[in-house]
Design a protein around this motif. Structure first.
Motif, PDB file in Angstrom:
ATOM      1  N   LEU A  84      45.922  36.063  39.791  1.00 54.56           N
ATOM      2  CA  LEU A  84      45.703  35.010  40.785  1.00 54.56           C
ATOM      3  C   LEU A  84      46.813  35.043  41.834  1.00 54.56           C
ATOM      4  CD1 LEU A  84      44.722  32.164  38.291  1.00 54.56           C
ATOM      5  CD2 LEU A  84      43.196  33.486  39.756  1.00 54.56           C
ATOM      6  N   TRP A  85      48.031  35.322  41.375  1.00 55.36           N
ATOM      7  CA  TRP A  85      49.182  35.380  42.287  1.00 55.36           C
ATOM      8  C   TRP A  85      49.027  36.554  43.258  1.00 55.36           C
ATOM      9  CZ3 TRP A  85      52.243  32.260  44.327  1.00 55.36           C
ATOM     10  CH2 TRP A  85      53.493  32.623  44.830  1.00 55.36           C
ATOM     11  N   ALA A  86      48.551  37.693  42.733  1.00 52.95           N
ATOM     12  CA  ALA A  86      48.320  38.847  43.607  1.00 52.95           C
ATOM     13  C   ALA A  86      47.220  38.520  44.618  1.00 52.95           C
ATOM     14  CB  ALA A  86      47.931  40.067  42.774  1.00 52.95           C
ATOM     15  N   LEU A  87      46.208  37.775  44.176  1.00 52.18           N
ATOM     16  CA  LEU A  87      45.128  37.390  45.092  1.00 52.18           C
ATOM     17  C   LEU A  87      45.682  36.533  46.231  1.00 52.18           C
ATOM     18  CD1 LEU A  87      42.033  37.508  45.511  1.00 52.18           C
ATOM     19  CD2 LEU A  87      41.875  35.367  44.259  1.00 52.18           C
ATOM     20  N   LEU A  88      46.525  35.549  45.883  1.00 51.36           N
ATOM     21  CA  LEU A  88      47.144  34.708  46.909  1.00 51.36           C
ATOM     22  C   LEU A  88      48.010  35.550  47.842  1.00 51.36           C
ATOM     23  CD1 LEU A  88      48.510  31.391  45.366  1.00 51.36           C
ATOM     24  CD2 LEU A  88      46.692  31.702  47.047  1.00 51.36           C
ATOM     25  N   THR A  89      48.853  36.412  47.235  1.00 50.30           N
ATOM     26  CA  THR A  89      49.767  37.231  48.036  1.00 50.30           C
ATOM     27  C   THR A  89      49.012  38.132  49.002  1.00 50.30           C
ATOM     28  OG1 THR A  89      51.285  37.192  46.173  1.00 50.30           O
ATOM     29  CG2 THR A  89      51.735  38.809  47.890  1.00 50.30           C
ATOM     30  N   SER A  90      47.803  38.568  48.585  1.00 48.95           N
ATOM     31  CA  SER A  90      47.061  39.487  49.446  1.00 48.95           C
ATOM     32  C   SER A  90      46.622  38.812  50.745  1.00 48.95           C
ATOM     33  CB  SER A  90      45.844  40.021  48.691  1.00 48.95           C
ATOM     34  OG  SER A  90      44.869  39.009  48.532  1.00 48.95           O
TER      35      SER A  90
END
Lengths: 274, 295
Positions: free
Chosen positions: A27-33
């Motif tokens: 989820l964090w990678a999704l936000l960061t993207s």
């Protein structure tokens, strides 16, 4: 009743907290993207209050390397899985419906080849591939991944075919069906769900395979595993771009995984967990 | 050898049966047994890629060198440590999660999707996301969490590279353990547990005397299947530390000997040691799974 309801609320809350924590890195990678590179490394981190942007996805998609790798992943995973089924369906058919005294031994032997770590056969295969022009070839990699997944597929299909009642096949045979007709028109439709989940499991394993793909593919045949591994160079400092590329690389098998998680997880236990 | 009892014998089908299984066996022999024999041959020769013409028989010299080299024992110990840490973390956390999800939970279906997700992430992605976005000591998320409770940031990959890799791999395998154990828990008789509860058995006693014995077999299977995959951990090391004594396992050492030092003989010897190691573990797995064939 009241305690039971509070109990339910507490367990639900804990379970959601724990499950979100496990999925959090993704989820964090999704936000960061969706962040700019500057906001991606901001400290303290920004959670939702940042300028949402699709620039990272645009950049990765505009990069020819991504599509090159995507196509290679599709060809390698799809090709090797098709080959696995072409070999494992007849093998499982023969073990399930025409067993001999050796069938059990063959099944266990197939399983035992899975215990052979790839490094035990890496050097001869690497040198053979080098001499035969198979290094950096999609066909060469797909062939090895097929060999790696064949035991799992044979086991899954074997336990699946065994659940098909033999009387139905016999009835077809009495009606004069040939072996080919028996397999294609009678067995295949009955076993289709099992065959499909076997395909999805070996496809997923091949998509994520990161030993042969990283060692044998250099430029022409590089799939997504190698495309992402290239971010381990200083490029990995671009977190937003890394995140977008990661999301784009895992989405296909994540969707497959969500759709047939039960069969995939159980398939990997070689039928040992019912 | 005994025949599989639940399969009917039909002699008239044996002909096509043998033919149909042959291609699968051929591919497996070509991709596993044949190259393994060549690896054994290489391990007994002095074969360096830079001098491909001088491949003399040297007996067990490669093994002697390997056992005496300062890189080998750390690599073997790292292999074991990596397997042990991943197994303990993934199974302990997976069991806790399975027990939680087996309780009266709202939205179990959605939770299963959240929990299974890491299992379908390719190793380079999980390794790089963890290394950069989470574990990076300056602006990674863990550094921020540490600062919230007033702790200094921990430089994961320079202070504890092996542990960092183990945590990443444990995250990938936790879903597998959790879902296998959850499946087993849900086949466990709830009447039995309720009866024990009514008789006033404390929850910990129920866990210890009823639930854990029921889970012994699935836990054993999870241990062995994870081990098969954990012996070969490679990509997570390649993309995070790129080797280095503190984080190299046997699989990575074979790669380094062959691809970076071009020493085929030494690499083959190291590869064979990994094979022997895997076979000892495999012996147990084949037995456990073989039993399920008869069940």
């Amino acid at each position: 009743m009241r305690t039971r309801r509070t109990n339910r609320a507490i367990v639900t809350l804990l379970a959601w907290g724990a499950s979100l924590a496990i999925a959090f890195p993704l989820l964090w990678a999704l936000l960061t993207s969706f962040k700019t590179e500057l906001e991606a490394v901001a400290f303290p981190p920004r959670f939702l209050s940042f300028d949402w942007t699709l620039a990272n996805y645009r950049n990765v998609l505009a990069d020819g390397d991504y599509f090159h790798a995507l196509i290679n992943s599709v060809v390698i995973a799809g090709g090797s899985s098709a080959l696995v089924l072409a070999l494992a369906v007849p093998a499982a058919w023969s073990m399930a419906f025409a067993p001999t005294r050796r069938t059990r031994g063959i099944l266990l032997w197939m399983l035992s080849t899975k215990m052979l770590p790839p490094v035990g056969v890496f050097i001869p295969i690497f040198l053979f591939y080098r001499d035969w022009g198979l290094l950096d070839s999609r066909f060469g990699i797909a062939l090895l991944l097929a060999a790696g997944n064949l035991p799992i597929a044979a086991w899954m299909l074997f336990s699946n075919f065994r659940e098909v009642p033999g009387e139905i096949l016999e009835a077809a045979r009495m009606d004069g069906a040939s072996l080919w007709q028996e397999v294609v028109t009678v067995l295949a439709p009955l076993a289709l769900p099992g065959i499909a989940s076997t395909f999805f499991l070996v496809f997923t394993l091949a998509w994520n395979e990161s030993f042969w793909t990283l060692n044998l593919a250099t430029t022409e045949a590089t799939p997504l595993t190698a495309f992402i591994a290239a971010f381990s160079s200083p490029q990995g400092l671009f977190w937003a771009r890394l995140s977008a590329a990661s999301i784009l690389s895992i989405i296909p098998v994540l969707l497959i995984g969500w759709l047939c998680q039960r069969q995939l997880v159980r398939g990997l236990t070689f039928g040992a967990v019912k | 050898m005994t025949a599989v009892p639940s399969i009917r014998q039909r002699s008239y089908l044996r002909g096509p049966g043998r033919l149909l299984i042959a291609p699968a066996i051929l591919l497996l022999v070509a991709a596993s047994i044949a190259p393994l024999i060549v690896t054994i041959k290489f391990s007994l020769t002095d074969y360096r890629l830079l001098f491909p013409n001088s491949t003399g028989f040297v007996g067990l010299a490669n093994f002697a060198h390997l056992l005496a080299s300062p890189d080998f024992w750390p690599a073997l110990i790292n292999t074991l440590l990596l397997i042990a840490v991943v197994l303990v973390v993934s199974i302990a956390a997976g069991l806790a999660l399975a027990l939680l999800l087996d309780g009266p939970v709202l939205g179990r279906g959605a939770l299963r999707l959240l929990v299974i997700s890491p299992f379908f992430v390719m190793p380079p992605v999980s390794a790089l996301l963890w290394k950069n976005l989470l574990m990076q000591p300056v602006s990674g998320l863990f550094a921020w969490l540490a600062s919230l409770v007033g702790l200094p940031a921990f430089d994961w990959f320079s202070r504890a590279p092996l542990l960092s890799i183990a945590l990443i791999v444990a995250w990938q395998w936790l879903p597998f353990a959790a879902l296998i154990l959850l499946t087993s828990l849900q086949s466990f008789s709830h009447e039995l547990r309720e009866a024990a509860q009514l008789d006033g058995a404390p929850p910990l006693a129920i866990l210890r005397h009823l639930v854990l014995p029921h889970l012994a077999r699935p836990i054993a299977i999870v241990v062995m299947i994870e081990t098969i995959f954990l012996i070969g951990i490679f990509a997570e090391i390649l993309v995070t530390t790129g080797g280095g004594a503190a984080s190299t396992n046997l699989a990575f050492q074979v790669y380094a000997q062959a691809m970076l030092r071009y020493d085929v003989g030494a690499a083959s010897a190291a590869g064979l040691i990994a094979v022997v190691f895997a076979n000892i573990l495999a012996l147990f797995l084949v037995r456990a799974v073989g039993r399920s064939l008869e069940a």
